[in-house]
Design a protein around this motif. Sequence first.
Motif, PDB file in Angstrom:
ATOM      1  N   MET A 263       0.832  -1.205   0.000  1.00 40.50           N
ATOM      2  CA  MET A 263       0.000   0.000   0.000  1.00 40.50           C
ATOM      3  C   MET A 263       0.864   1.251   0.000  1.00 40.50           C
ATOM      4  O   MET A 263       0.669   2.142   0.813  1.00 40.50           O
TER       5      MET A 263
ATOM      6  N   LEU B   7      -0.550   4.936  -0.064  1.00 41.48           N
ATOM      7  CA  LEU B   7      -1.156   5.571   1.103  1.00 41.48           C
ATOM      8  C   LEU B   7      -0.281   6.662   1.723  1.00 41.48           C
ATOM      9  O   LEU B   7      -0.763   7.450   2.543  1.00 41.48           O
TER      10      LEU B   7
ATOM     11  N   THR C 271      -6.156   0.238  14.433  1.00 43.94           N
ATOM     12  CA  THR C 271      -6.828   0.332  13.137  1.00 43.94           C
ATOM     13  C   THR C 271      -7.179   1.785  12.854  1.00 43.94           C
ATOM     14  O   THR C 271      -7.578   2.519  13.749  1.00 43.94           O
TER      15      THR C 271
ATOM     16  N   MET D 131     -11.368   2.815   4.070  1.00 48.14           N
ATOM     17  CA  MET D 131     -10.895   1.454   4.303  1.00 48.14           C
ATOM     18  C   MET D 131     -10.378   1.380   5.737  1.00 48.14           C
ATOM     19  O   MET D 131      -9.748   2.326   6.224  1.00 48.14           O
TER      20      MET D 131
ATOM     21  N   VAL E 255      -7.625  -0.024   7.998  1.00 52.25           N
ATOM     22  CA  VAL E 255      -6.268  -0.471   7.732  1.00 52.25           C
ATOM     23  C   VAL E 255      -5.544  -0.645   9.064  1.00 52.25           C
ATOM     24  O   VAL E 255      -5.689   0.187   9.965  1.00 52.25           O
ATOM     25  N   ASP E 256      -4.789  -1.709   9.191  1.00 56.86           N
ATOM     26  CA  ASP E 256      -3.942  -1.893  10.366  1.00 56.86           C
ATOM     27  C   ASP E 256      -2.750  -0.960  10.258  1.00 56.86           C
ATOM     28  O   ASP E 256      -2.025  -0.980   9.253  1.00 56.86           O
TER      29      ASP E 256
ATOM     30  N   SER F 261       4.623  -4.341   4.778  1.00 51.35           N
ATOM     31  CA  SER F 261       3.206  -4.374   5.139  1.00 51.35           C
ATOM     32  C   SER F 261       2.902  -3.476   6.333  1.00 51.35           C
ATOM     33  O   SER F 261       1.764  -3.384   6.755  1.00 51.35           O
TER      34      SER F 261
END
Length: 158
Positions: free
Chosen positions: A96, A99, A115, A121, A123-124, A146
């Motif tokens: 991602m 972002l 979160t 969305m 997202v963690d 990640s």
Amino acid sequence: MDILYYFIVGICLLALELFVPGGILGIIGYLCIMWGLYDLLGHTMETVLILLGISLVLSIVLLIVVNYFPQTWFGRHFTLNLRFTSDTGYTSNERMFDLVGKKGVAHTVLRPSGTARIDDMLVDVVTEGDFISAGTPIVVYKVLGSRIIVRMDTNVHR
């Protein structure tokens, strides 16, 4: 007769090692063969030195084979040469990177992970160590693999 028995048991254990990996059967099989050679050559110090020399040479040959066999023409038929890298399109999760710089809101308390809602969305995310309350505006600072790292958005007036 005992000498032949040791050789047969040793070879059978070495062959069984191909189907039951772990090394124990192979070591016991090798020791059986060495004991058979010790019985065959006589119980002298020269025999012990000869067997130690044979073991040393076999160890060196085994190291060379393990290190260089997969690179040979014949060895490439026995080894898997596939590499699953991100350069070839294999990733364990969705990247991602787009972002970075986007703004959102902490959906849960980030202490320091939790979160966030970014672009509708969930997202963690993780902070750089700061605790951020739920509902606080955040901005994505960096994406490392990640891991999405966020900071409190200081440009928002409450």
